[in-house]
Write an enzyme that holds these catalytic residues in place. Structure first.
Site, PDB file in Angstrom:
ATOM      1  N   ASN A  80      -9.977   1.966   7.913  1.00  0.00           N
ATOM      2  CA  ASN A  80     -11.289   2.103   8.546  1.00  0.00           C
ATOM      3  C   ASN A  80     -11.284   1.744  10.034  1.00  0.00           C
ATOM      4  O   ASN A  80     -12.328   1.781  10.670  1.00  0.00           O
ATOM      5  CB  ASN A  80     -12.345   1.279   7.786  1.00  0.00           C
ATOM      6  CG  ASN A  80     -12.057  -0.201   7.787  1.00  0.00           C
ATOM      7  OD1 ASN A  80     -10.990  -0.639   8.209  1.00  0.00           O
ATOM      8  ND2 ASN A  80     -13.006  -0.973   7.298  1.00  0.00           N
ATOM      9  N   HIS A  86      -4.261   6.190  -1.010  1.00  0.00           N
ATOM     10  CA  HIS A  86      -4.761   6.108   0.367  1.00  0.00           C
ATOM     11  C   HIS A  86      -3.664   6.350   1.402  1.00  0.00           C
ATOM     12  O   HIS A  86      -3.964   6.583   2.565  1.00  0.00           O
ATOM     13  CB  HIS A  86      -5.382   4.724   0.590  1.00  0.00           C
ATOM     14  CG  HIS A  86      -6.771   4.742   1.161  1.00  0.00           C
ATOM     15  ND1 HIS A  86      -7.567   5.853   1.239  1.00  0.00           N
ATOM     16  CD2 HIS A  86      -7.495   3.729   1.696  1.00  0.00           C
ATOM     17  CE1 HIS A  86      -8.733   5.528   1.789  1.00  0.00           C
ATOM     18  NE2 HIS A  86      -8.710   4.254   2.083  1.00  0.00           N
ATOM     19  N   TYR A 140      -5.952  -1.254   9.389  1.00  0.00           N
ATOM     20  CA  TYR A 140      -6.400  -0.721   8.105  1.00  0.00           C
ATOM     21  C   TYR A 140      -7.122   0.597   8.335  1.00  0.00           C
ATOM     22  O   TYR A 140      -7.566   0.910   9.447  1.00  0.00           O
ATOM     23  CB  TYR A 140      -7.264  -1.753   7.361  1.00  0.00           C
ATOM     24  CG  TYR A 140      -6.401  -2.855   6.799  1.00  0.00           C
ATOM     25  CD1 TYR A 140      -5.631  -2.640   5.662  1.00  0.00           C
ATOM     26  CD2 TYR A 140      -6.319  -4.079   7.444  1.00  0.00           C
ATOM     27  CE1 TYR A 140      -4.800  -3.634   5.171  1.00  0.00           C
ATOM     28  CE2 TYR A 140      -5.486  -5.084   6.956  1.00  0.00           C
ATOM     29  CZ  TYR A 140      -4.731  -4.844   5.819  1.00  0.00           C
ATOM     30  OH  TYR A 140      -3.903  -5.822   5.345  1.00  0.00           O
ATOM     31  N   TYR A 200       0.807  -1.228   0.000  1.00  0.00           N
ATOM     32  CA  TYR A 200       0.000   0.000   0.000  1.00  0.00           C
ATOM     33  C   TYR A 200       0.836   1.272   0.000  1.00  0.00           C
ATOM     34  O   TYR A 200       0.304   2.371  -0.120  1.00  0.00           O
ATOM     35  CB  TYR A 200      -0.920   0.020   1.225  1.00  0.00           C
ATOM     36  CG  TYR A 200      -1.928  -1.102   1.234  1.00  0.00           C
ATOM     37  CD1 TYR A 200      -3.006  -1.094   0.344  1.00  0.00           C
ATOM     38  CD2 TYR A 200      -1.797  -2.162   2.115  1.00  0.00           C
ATOM     39  CE1 TYR A 200      -3.922  -2.132   0.342  1.00  0.00           C
ATOM     40  CE2 TYR A 200      -2.720  -3.201   2.124  1.00  0.00           C
ATOM     41  CZ  TYR A 200      -3.774  -3.175   1.236  1.00  0.00           C
ATOM     42  OH  TYR A 200      -4.680  -4.193   1.235  1.00  0.00           O
TER      43      TYR A 200
END
Length: 186
Positions: A63, A20, A61, A15
């Site tokens: 959220n 993000h 993560y 990632y």
């Protein structure tokens, strides 16, 4: 009074270069400028610490970022006004910055988790625009888009945005949110 700059992203090398993870990149730039390493884990977040400043990257993560925010505020006895959350904003053009004192999560799951865990929307935030020219994708394409890398032709704009965002954080630390908003919103 101590301050916490919490950069949002997803953990793991897969990632690192995604849209993000621009919040992580800003925190890394701030650590680099101070000669600090994000080398210890507290409240399930990677931390770097200097006098009156914590730099953090939650290792959950996106959220689930609210857990680290709440835990760090509680264990360090900080007020929510002493935190600046830095994260990607799909509804802002690539390279744009927006500081806000409070507000709704506007669909961003990371800030939604933070608001839910802190039980207030009075959380200062710095949003970094990641939308391409022509605007963000809609519907189902949104998740793949933010979890994807920037296009080669966007990298220069992204690098400049990371540096400006770190400058905005520095001004927030020195002179407060209003001064940072005046200089960087627009």
């Amino acid at each position: 009074m101590a301050h916490l700059i919490l950069g949002l992203g997803n953990p793991g090398p897969e990632y690192a270069a995604t849209r993000h993870n621009v919040g992580f990149r800003v925190v890394e730039e701030l650590a680099r400028r101070r000669g600090l390493a994000l080398d210890h884990l507290e409240c399930n977040a990677r931390l770097a610490e200097a006098a009156e400043l914590l730099l953090a990257q939650p290792q959950t993560y996106m959220n689930r970022s609210g857990y680290a925010a709440r835990c760090l505020l509680e264990t360090r006895q900080l007020d929510p006004a002493a935190i600046l959350v830095v994260y990607d904003e799909i509804n802002l053009p690539l390279g744009k910055l927006r500081l806000r004192r409070s507000g709704s999560p506007a669909g961003h799951r990371g800030i939604e988790s933070i608001i839910e865990n802190l039980r207030t929307d009075e959380v200062p935030r710095l949003r970094l625009g990641v939308a391409p020219e022509g605007g963000p994708p809609s519907g189902e394409e949104w998740a793949d888009f933010v979890l994807g890398p920037f296009a080669k032709e966007e990298e220069e704009t992204v690098a400049a945005m990371i540096l400006r965002a770190a400058d905005a954080c520095e001004l927030w630390l020195r002179e407060g949110l209003e001064a940072a908003m005046r200089q960087f919103n627009g």
